[in-house]
Design an enzyme around this catalytic site. Structure first.
Site, PDB file in Angstrom:
ATOM      1  N   HIS A 673       0.854  -1.194   0.000  1.00 53.74           N
ATOM      2  CA  HIS A 673       0.000   0.000   0.000  1.00 53.74           C
ATOM      3  C   HIS A 673       0.888   1.242   0.000  1.00 53.74           C
ATOM      4  O   HIS A 673       1.745   1.386   0.871  1.00 53.74           O
ATOM      5  CB  HIS A 673      -0.896   0.042   1.251  1.00 53.74           C
ATOM      6  CG  HIS A 673      -1.652  -1.217   1.509  1.00 53.74           C
ATOM      7  ND1 HIS A 673      -1.983  -1.655   2.778  1.00 53.74           N
ATOM      8  CD2 HIS A 673      -2.152  -2.152   0.657  1.00 53.74           C
ATOM      9  CE1 HIS A 673      -2.643  -2.791   2.706  1.00 53.74           C
ATOM     10  NE2 HIS A 673      -2.758  -3.121   1.429  1.00 53.74           N
ATOM     11  N   GLN A 674       0.674   2.115  -0.962  1.00 53.33           N
ATOM     12  CA  GLN A 674       1.441   3.358  -1.025  1.00 53.33           C
ATOM     13  C   GLN A 674       0.472   4.537  -1.039  1.00 53.33           C
ATOM     14  O   GLN A 674      -0.475   4.546  -1.823  1.00 53.33           O
ATOM     15  CB  GLN A 674       2.340   3.381  -2.261  1.00 53.33           C
ATOM     16  CG  GLN A 674       3.341   2.228  -2.304  1.00 53.33           C
ATOM     17  CD  GLN A 674       2.798   0.985  -2.985  1.00 53.33           C
ATOM     18  OE1 GLN A 674       2.135   1.064  -4.019  1.00 53.33           O
ATOM     19  NE2 GLN A 674       3.074  -0.187  -2.430  1.00 53.33           N
TER      20      GLN A 674
END
Length: 744
Positions: A673-674
């Site tokens: 997840h960014q």
């Protein structure tokens, strides 16, 4: 499988001669590399006294030096590795191909009383080479540790992803692994839901591309003098994932002519092979081998039509109330405290078919649930964008059942139904910005310049639009904005990664009472939230991880060749849980592939707390042995363990540094997840875009992906990103209807 799946998602065979490789390593370097591969994965002497099956005997006898593994390792290193890591490895391989170089890097172990007195690395016995690599793993001289970590990861990944002409790996049977071959549960016909509106540039040339664009209803003007063509539309969107897919659907429905640019390719369920190697190579950024510049965090990011939604693990969790409160009140962004946002989450969940329950859990989630129940701690079911009986463990390689509802089978289908066009194999280079005619400081965005990844298309594409939306994710939106000349101080900063540390537990089939294998069943169906004793705040979450055999072997600590092979024979019954934190620390990404990141002290403490709880859960579920992914193989046998011994072990578990750290212990973190690298802000000092997702510097330029989130979410962010994109795109649609973004 071979005849059914897409050619790009099957192993591409090379001839055995070295002329087909582009790594440019010399024969002496490959000889040294082959000697390292053999030391990492050695042939083990006769195991007949253990009464092994034929497949296990073959597995123990096979070597990492077996062709074409060394050349494939070199090829993957050069094409996917960080430039500095490639340089270090290349230099070390040169040293090891000489006697003096080997003496310098390996010490007295290469000396001999007989001529020539000093051996180069490949001339050393297998046992001596293994001892050298064991020392490198603990080496304080960082180049040797970096070389070890890099080659160990790539060697094991290559070894377990390589397949023969029948899409089989000779070691899979021995480790209890197989690629599921069940029929598509949706009985998919040979149809492609986006066919009507998609143009795959890999199948086009300069002439046919222009014809295809015009056929899809786009105005195209060819400029032969500049070898370019201008494409006109109302809205151009760069990226087709959770943000871009939603924006395309909303804006196309409002009557706008939408063009979506996607650098990845388009696949449908019957295309997916379930093969780890080619699937990772084609569906993920940098083939699933993208890391921070220090090699500390391995980053997974989707790179295909549908983006991350096509390969994520289906978790569909709404934004926690505490996070919404923080964003609305502390970050001063009213959107996240509004009814519109809450309504958007409901709309999103309905469109992607989110269900709350799971009919049957897979092995790893059974472990998580049983462990929590036996410890007396709360475990919750995770909503998923699939049916309740979705039992697919390979959604990370594309959902072969078609049950999971990514943007490629939902929002983008809606967009195509309203005459949107998707251009695949097409990479944006920079936004087209001009100074405002009315003299205001704010620029105006007129569109984007892009190129095709297909060498048969030489023309540059100049897409002109009233509104331009960047939806290429937190890792690529900032570099695109910066390369276009935007200078807001928040662009590329405040990058959050939801860092993850892994723990494992082994459950022999005859003893655990838990059925299945680690790669079977829904990937994430249960979650445990690790709270603080002093408050209700969540310090970490614990979920199950999807690790194919190659990814598992690449990340798992290597202690010796024999120990690693013994571990791999247990692979199918090893449960992997991870600790994930809502990180306060952050990083930056200002150019493609150059990601910097630092954990805060609180992040390290929370990761440690979550990792220790994951180990307790694994033990509570009946594991006979548990451990972490620390380089020294930190682990403990569980049978008859005393409470004080367990607590002593858990006290030794922590969040250590990465391969470049100077400490004795290190590990590799992971991130799927960014967020936050072009965050929303109440003003341009606090954010890269405003509450509407519009750039503070360029009128008509919007960001609609995870990079606009004000901070980390703390849970799987798909619903948060899609709901935010829905709100932003609804406001854009309303503004366009009112005549905004027209030429002044």
């Amino acid at each position: 499988m071979k005849g059914e799946s897409h050619p790009l998602l099957r192993e591409r065979r090379r001839e055995s001669n070295n002329n087909n490789y582009t790594h440019c390593f010399s024969s002496s370097q490959i000889q040294s590399l082959s000697a390292i591969c053999e030391a990492l994965i050695p042939p083990i002497p006769d195991q007949t006294e253990h009464k092994l099956t034929q497949s296990l005997q073959s597995f123990y006898q096979i070597s990492g030096s077996h062709p074409p593994i060394p050349n494939e390792v070199a090829e993957r290193l050069v094409s996917r590795g960080l430039p500095e890591a490639v340089f270090i490895v290349s230099l070390i391989l040169k040293f090891l191909s000489t006697r003096l170089g080997t003496l310098l890097l390996c010490g007295y172990i290469c000396l001999n009383w007989k001529w020539p007195f000093i051996h180069n690395f490949s001339e050393l016995s297998l046992k001596k080479r293994e001892v050298i690599l064991q020392k490198w793993s603990r080496q304080s001289f960082l180049p040797l540790r970096i070389a070890f970590a890099t080659l160990k990861i790539i060697c094991f990944y290559t070894f377990f992803t390589w397949t023969d002409e029948n899409s089989k790996n000779p070691s899979w049977e021995a480790i209890g692994y197989h690629v599921e071959t069940k029929e598509n549960s949706t009985k998919t016909l040979k149809e492609r839901p986006l066919e009507k509106g998609i143009i795959e540039t890999t199948k086009e040339n300069d002439t046919t591309l222009i014809e295809s664009l015009a056929h899809k209803g786009l105005e195209v003007i060819e400029n032969k003098n500049h070898n370019s063509c201008t494409i006109k539309c109302d809205v151009v969107i760069v990226g087709s994932g959770c943000g871009g897919g939603v924006a395309a659907a909303v804006l196309a429905k409002s009557g706008q002519k939408v063009l979506v640019l996607e650098k990845g390719q388009y696949f449908v369920p019957q295309d997916y092979s379930g093969l780890e190697g080619p699937s990772m190579n084609e569906l993920y950024e940098t083939g699933g081998m993208l890391t921070t510049v220090d090699g500390k965090v391995l980053i997974l990011a989707g790179s295909t039509v549908g983006g991350g939604s096509a390969v994520n693990w289906s978790a569909s969790i709404k934004t926690p109330n505490s996070v919404l409160k923080d964003w609305a009140e502390e970050k001063n962004i009213p959107l996240f405290g509004s009814y519109d946002y809450l309504s958007a989450m409901d709309i999103v969940c309905k469109r992607i078919g989110v269900t709350d329950n799971c009919t049957k859990e897979g092995f790893q989630n059974q472990v998580l649930r049983k462990g929590c129940e036996n410890l007396g701690v709360k475990v919750e079911s995770v909503p998923r964008n699939s049916s309740e009986n979705h039992f697919c463990g390979s959604c990370c390689y594309g959902c072969r059942t078609g049950d999971k509802k990514g943007t490629d089978s939902t929002w983008l289908v809606d967009a195509i139904g309203n005459s949107a066009v998707i251009l695949t194999g097409c990479k944006a280079e920079k936004f087209i910005l001009e100074d405002n005619k009315n003299g205001r400081a704010k620029k105006r965005c007129l569109g984007v310049i892009a190129t095709s990844t297909n060498k048969n298309i030489t023309k540059k594409l100049q897409i002109e639009a009233r509104v331009t939306i960047s939806s290429c994710g937190s890792l690529f939106t900032p570099p695109l904005m910066i390369s276009s000349g935007l200078e807001n101080q928040n662009i590329g900063k405040n990058l959050h990664l939801h860092p993850v540390l892994l723990a494992w537990g082994y459950y022999p089939e005859s003893k655990s009472g838990i059925e299945g294998k680690c790669f079977e069943g829904g990937i994430i169906t249960s979650i445990h939230k690790v709270g603080s004793e002093e408050s209700s705040n969540v310090k970490a979450i614990v979920e199950a991880a999807a690790l194919g055999p190659a990814s598992f072997a690449a990340l798992f600590p290597w202690l010796s060749g024999l120990e690693m092979k013994e571990t791999m024979t247990k692979y199918s019954r090893m449960a992997n849980l991870f600790s994930l934190v809502r990180d306060e620390g952050s990083g930056e990404v200002k150019s493609e592939g150059r990601i910097k990141y630092r954990l805060s002290g609180i992040d390290k403490e929370n990761l440690k707390t979550g990792l220790r709880q994951a180990l307790r859960i694994l033990i509570g579920a009946g594991a006979v042995e548990v451990g972490t992914y620390r380089n020294d193989g930190q682990r403990i046998k569980c049978k008859g363990i005393k409470d004080e011994d367990l607590e002593e072990f858990l006290d030794s578990v922590g969040a250590v540094g990465g391969p470049k750290s100077t400490g004795q212990y290190w590990t590799v973190y992971s991130s799927a997840h960014q967020m936050g690298s072009c965050r929303m802000g109440a003003n341009e000092e606090e954010g890269a875009v405003d509450e509407n997702g519009e750039s503070w510097e360029a009128k008509g330029l919007f960001v609609c992906d995870g990079s606009v989130l004000p901070s980390a979410v703390g849970v799987n962010p798909m619903i948060t990103i899609e709901a935010t994109a829905y709100c932003i795109s609804k406001k854009i649609a309303e503004a366009l209807k009112k005549g905004k973004f027209l030429d002044d």
